[in-house]
Design a protein around this motif. Sequence first.
Motif, PDB file in Angstrom:
ATOM      1  N   LEU A  24      11.494 -25.237  23.225  1.00 11.77           N
ATOM      2  CA  LEU A  24      12.394 -24.283  22.576  1.00 11.77           C
ATOM      3  C   LEU A  24      11.651 -23.015  22.178  1.00 11.77           C
ATOM      4  CD1 LEU A  24      14.473 -26.689  20.313  1.00 11.77           C
ATOM      5  CD2 LEU A  24      15.013 -25.831  22.591  1.00 11.77           C
ATOM      6  N   MET A  25      10.430 -23.175  21.697  1.00 12.83           N
ATOM      7  CA  MET A  25       9.636 -22.005  21.317  1.00 12.83           C
ATOM      8  C   MET A  25       9.251 -21.157  22.526  1.00 12.83           C
ATOM      9  SD  MET A  25       9.425 -21.844  18.169  1.00 12.83           S
ATOM     10  CE  MET A  25       9.761 -22.846  16.777  1.00 12.83           C
ATOM     11  N   VAL A  26       8.935 -21.818  23.625  1.00 10.85           N
ATOM     12  CA  VAL A  26       8.580 -21.076  24.841  1.00 10.85           C
ATOM     13  C   VAL A  26       9.787 -20.305  25.359  1.00 10.85           C
ATOM     14  CG1 VAL A  26       7.899 -21.348  27.264  1.00 10.85           C
ATOM     15  CG2 VAL A  26       6.677 -22.581  25.482  1.00 10.85           C
ATOM     16  N   ILE A  27      10.951 -20.911  25.336  1.00 16.09           N
ATOM     17  CA  ILE A  27      12.162 -20.223  25.794  1.00 16.09           C
ATOM     18  C   ILE A  27      12.481 -19.048  24.884  1.00 16.09           C
ATOM     19  CG2 ILE A  27      14.667 -20.485  26.022  1.00 16.09           C
ATOM     20  CD1 ILE A  27      14.045 -23.253  27.238  1.00 16.09           C
ATOM     21  N   ALA A  28      12.362 -19.228  23.572  1.00 13.16           N
ATOM     22  CA  ALA A  28      12.597 -18.126  22.641  1.00 13.16           C
ATOM     23  C   ALA A  28      11.590 -16.998  22.872  1.00 13.16           C
ATOM     24  CB  ALA A  28      12.517 -18.624  21.205  1.00 13.16           C
ATOM     25  N   LEU A  29      10.344 -17.358  23.155  1.00 11.70           N
ATOM     26  CA  LEU A  29       9.322 -16.350  23.429  1.00 11.70           C
ATOM     27  C   LEU A  29       9.641 -15.570  24.695  1.00 11.70           C
ATOM     28  CD1 LEU A  29       6.410 -15.259  22.739  1.00 11.70           C
ATOM     29  CD2 LEU A  29       5.617 -16.959  24.374  1.00 11.70           C
ATOM     30  N   LEU A  30      10.027 -16.273  25.760  1.00 13.57           N
ATOM     31  CA  LEU A  30      10.335 -15.600  27.021  1.00 13.57           C
ATOM     32  C   LEU A  30      11.559 -14.698  26.903  1.00 13.57           C
ATOM     33  CD1 LEU A  30       9.642 -18.455  29.592  1.00 13.57           C
ATOM     34  CD2 LEU A  30       8.246 -16.444  29.094  1.00 13.57           C
ATOM     35  N   VAL A  31      12.601 -15.169  26.229  1.00 12.39           N
ATOM     36  CA  VAL A  31      13.803 -14.348  26.051  1.00 12.39           C
ATOM     37  C   VAL A  31      13.476 -13.131  25.191  1.00 12.39           C
ATOM     38  CG1 VAL A  31      16.108 -14.290  25.021  1.00 12.39           C
ATOM     39  CG2 VAL A  31      15.429 -16.216  26.439  1.00 12.39           C
ATOM     40  N   GLY A  32      12.707 -13.323  24.137  1.00 17.18           N
ATOM     41  CA  GLY A  32      12.304 -12.192  23.307  1.00 17.18           C
ATOM     42  C   GLY A  32      11.482 -11.177  24.076  1.00 17.18           C
ATOM     43  N   PHE A  33      10.593 -11.656  24.936  1.00 21.87           N
ATOM     44  CA  PHE A  33       9.786 -10.752  25.751  1.00 21.87           C
ATOM     45  C   PHE A  33      10.654  -9.952  26.715  1.00 21.87           C
ATOM     46  CE2 PHE A  33       7.321  -9.920  29.627  1.00 21.87           C
ATOM     47  CZ  PHE A  33       6.341  -9.098  29.097  1.00 21.87           C
ATOM     48  N   VAL A  34      11.603 -10.622  27.373  1.00 24.77           N
ATOM     49  CA  VAL A  34      12.480  -9.930  28.325  1.00 24.77           C
ATOM     50  C   VAL A  34      13.339  -8.892  27.609  1.00 24.77           C
ATOM     51  CG1 VAL A  34      14.449 -10.266  29.877  1.00 24.77           C
ATOM     52  CG2 VAL A  34      12.480 -11.785  30.012  1.00 24.77           C
ATOM     53  N   ILE A  35      13.874  -9.244  26.461  1.00 25.65           N
ATOM     54  CA  ILE A  35      14.705  -8.296  25.710  1.00 25.65           C
ATOM     55  C   ILE A  35      13.856  -7.129  25.215  1.00 25.65           C
ATOM     56  CG2 ILE A  35      16.153  -8.000  23.667  1.00 25.65           C
ATOM     57  CD1 ILE A  35      17.513  -9.519  25.906  1.00 25.65           C
ATOM     58  N   SER A  36      12.652  -7.391  24.752  1.00 25.96           N
ATOM     59  CA  SER A  36      11.764  -6.313  24.298  1.00 25.96           C
ATOM     60  C   SER A  36      11.399  -5.384  25.454  1.00 25.96           C
ATOM     61  CB  SER A  36      10.504  -6.892  23.684  1.00 25.96           C
ATOM     62  OG  SER A  36      10.808  -7.608  22.530  1.00 25.96           O
TER      63      SER A  36
END
Length: 88
Positions: A24-36
């Motif tokens: 879950l943390m990895v997915i949140a990190l990847l989505v946050g990176f893409v949005i940023s």
Amino acid sequence: MTSGAILDVARDGIVVFLKVGGPLMVIALLVGFVISLFQALTQIQEQTLIFVPKIVAVFAAMLLFLPFMGDAMAGYMGRVAVRIATGG
């Protein structure tokens, strides 16, 4: 209960925690990176834009990984219960 047994239970608990929370943390990190990255490329600086996709992605991942997470936690509880029943 000896100090070695306590360390085994704690180590097992940390491993289970990483198994359950890690995806879950990895997915949140990847989505946050893409949005940023999207915000940087388009110069849209809306602060609330990052939260909704991240919440939706984590919720979808939680639904997807729920059987795995439940199995990992149930297995850990079973191992701890056996230790409690046998006295260590």
